[in-house]
Design an enzyme around this catalytic site. Structure first.
Site, mmCIF file in Angstrom:
data_model
loop_
_atom_site.group_PDB
_atom_site.id
_atom_site.type_symbol
_atom_site.label_atom_id
_atom_site.label_comp_id
_atom_site.label_asym_id
_atom_site.label_seq_id
_atom_site.Cartn_x
_atom_site.Cartn_y
_atom_site.Cartn_z
ATOM 1 N N CYS A 142 0.816 -1.224 0.000
ATOM 2 C CA CYS A 142 0.000 0.000 0.000
ATOM 3 C C CYS A 142 0.844 1.266 0.000
ATOM 4 C CB CYS A 142 -0.890 0.053 1.237
ATOM 5 S SG CYS A 142 -1.845 -1.412 1.561
HETATM 6 O O1 KQY Z 1 -4.231 -0.186 2.427
HETATM 7 C C1 KQY Z 1 -4.218 0.767 1.725
HETATM 8 N N1 KQY Z 1 -4.062 0.635 0.434
HETATM 9 C C2 KQY Z 1 -4.413 2.121 2.225
HETATM 10 C C3 KQY Z 1 -4.814 2.158 3.618
HETATM 11 C C4 KQY Z 1 -5.178 3.539 4.010
HETATM 12 C C5 KQY Z 1 -5.366 3.655 5.432
HETATM 13 C C6 KQY Z 1 -5.539 5.061 5.844
HETATM 14 N N2 KQY Z 1 -5.627 5.160 7.254
#
Ligand code: KQY
Length: 368
Positions: free
Chosen positions: A357
């Site tokens: 992420c």
């Molecule tokens: O897992 C993701 N791709 C993004 C997570 C965002 C979390 C924001 N608190």
């Protein structure tokens, strides 16, 4: 940078698989105090470890705010890591950065999806997200890459995985959520994916991991390891809320055929924990109305699937959990040609995601 009015598919571009060669990986420096505890200092150390692990395999560029530029530049003390000033609302470049597409003539372009902070005012994780929505465009400008903008079509890069041979995997929980593109049917969403990524077959898993605050991003649950093979987060415990999610995903994957007509081999990767934030960790996060509250009773969506494939390496999270060794062994087995590097993932998990992420690979130009 030119913004094009055609589509990648029409122009002969496709999204390559993550294991195809990269020119670099992008990251964003974390500092948002209502998401990262203690003003982001522990997360900055975790992101630094990830950036340095990736830099052993390929160049890294880290986007940073003006206020954190000097600190980030000093901490990221590796000549293979470039630091550029690009403002953002948070640090999830998988979701806010471009999805790069390539053609066979050596060109690289980017898809700039509309971003709404994982749900906008209907369950999104913070407001405003204006700077996040500008990140993809700014990265493409830095790289002199032409851009396709899907104005009004909301998508995050973490909600899709492709095999580079025409197959895409995603979840209904996220892409069909009313807080992303409620005006579009499943078929209309598929058309946008086919046109912008040049995929032919879309495999819809019903849900992602339990309590994933992204509404079930596939990159925290299931990914391709090569064409015809996937890794799936897995539990054998019927009492685990992930149990029905894993079973449902396995049923879909076992029935699926990819774009080349292959059935899929499914490798199961254990889910760590259950993991929870401590009261002390939660107390370190600023409370802001409209931002995601942190509570030690809420299970974290920890997953070893949330790793990044780089040139010759796998950068995967470890959680100081009993399952770490088994997960590492499975990753070594399914990626025998890659060096598996496990780096601490807990601080990233506390912010709501993990290594995949917080990274975005930029494919190398290919001439075929
Ligand atoms: O897992 C993701 N791709 C993004 C997570 C965002 C979390 C924001 N608190």
């Amino acid at each position: 940078m030119t913004t094009l009015s055609s589509t990648p598919r029409a122009d002969g571009f496709r999204m390559p698989a993550e294991w195809e060669p990269h020119s670099q990986t992008w990251m964003i420096w974390p500092e948002r105090p209502d998401n990262w505890r203690l003003g982001g200092k522990p997360a900055q150390a975790a992101f630094t470890a990830v950036a340095k692990a990736i830099a052993r395999f390929e160049p890294v560029t880290v986007c940073v705010s003006a206020g954190q530029y000097e600190n980030a530049r000093a901490r990221l003390d590796d000549p293979r890591i470039r630091v550029v000033e690009i403002s953002s609302d948070d640090a999830w470049v998988r979701d806010t950065g471009p999805t790069f597409v390539i053609d066979d003539q050596g060109s690289v372009r980017g898809v700039d999806w509309t971003f709404n902070a994982w749900g906008g005012l209907d369950g999104g994780l913070y407001a405003s997200w204006v700077r996040d929505d500008q990140v993809a465009s700014k990265i493409l400008e830095v790289e002199r890459c032409d851009r396709y903008r899907t104005e009004g079509f909301v998508l995050e890069g973490g909600s899709i995985h492709v095999d580079g041979e025409g197959t895409l995997i995603t979840t209904e929980e996220c892409l069909l959520n009313r807080n992303r593109n409620p005006q579009l049917s499943r078929e209309q969403i598929e058309t946008v994916l086919r046109e912008h990524l040049a995929v032919d077959t879309i495999i819809w898993l019903p849900e992602g991991l339990y309590n994933d605050e992204t509404d079930g991003h596939v990159d925290n649950f299931c990914c391709f390891v090569r064409p015809g093979e996937v890794l799936l987060a897995w539990t054998d415990d019927p009492a685990d809320p992930n149990y029905p999610r894993c079973q449902a995903a396995l049923r879909v994957l076992e029935q699926a055929r990819d774009a080349r007509g292959r059935s899929l081999q499914v490798h199961k990767l254990p889910i760590p924990g259950p993991l929870y934030a401590t009261a002390e960790e939660c107390a370190g996060v600023d409370r802001v109305a409209g931002s995601q509250p942190r509570d030690p009773s809420v299970r974290l969506a920890g997953s070893y699937v949330n790793f990044l494939i780089v040139n010759g390496g796998i950068i995967a999270p470890r959680f100081d959990d009993p399952k770490d060794a088994e997960a590492e062994a499975i990753l070594r087995r399914v990626f025998p040609e890659h060096e598996v590097v496990m780096v601490p993932g807990r601080e990233i998990l506390l912010g709501g995601g993990n290594i995949h992420c917080i990274t975005q690979q930029q494919p190398a130009p290919q001439r075929r």
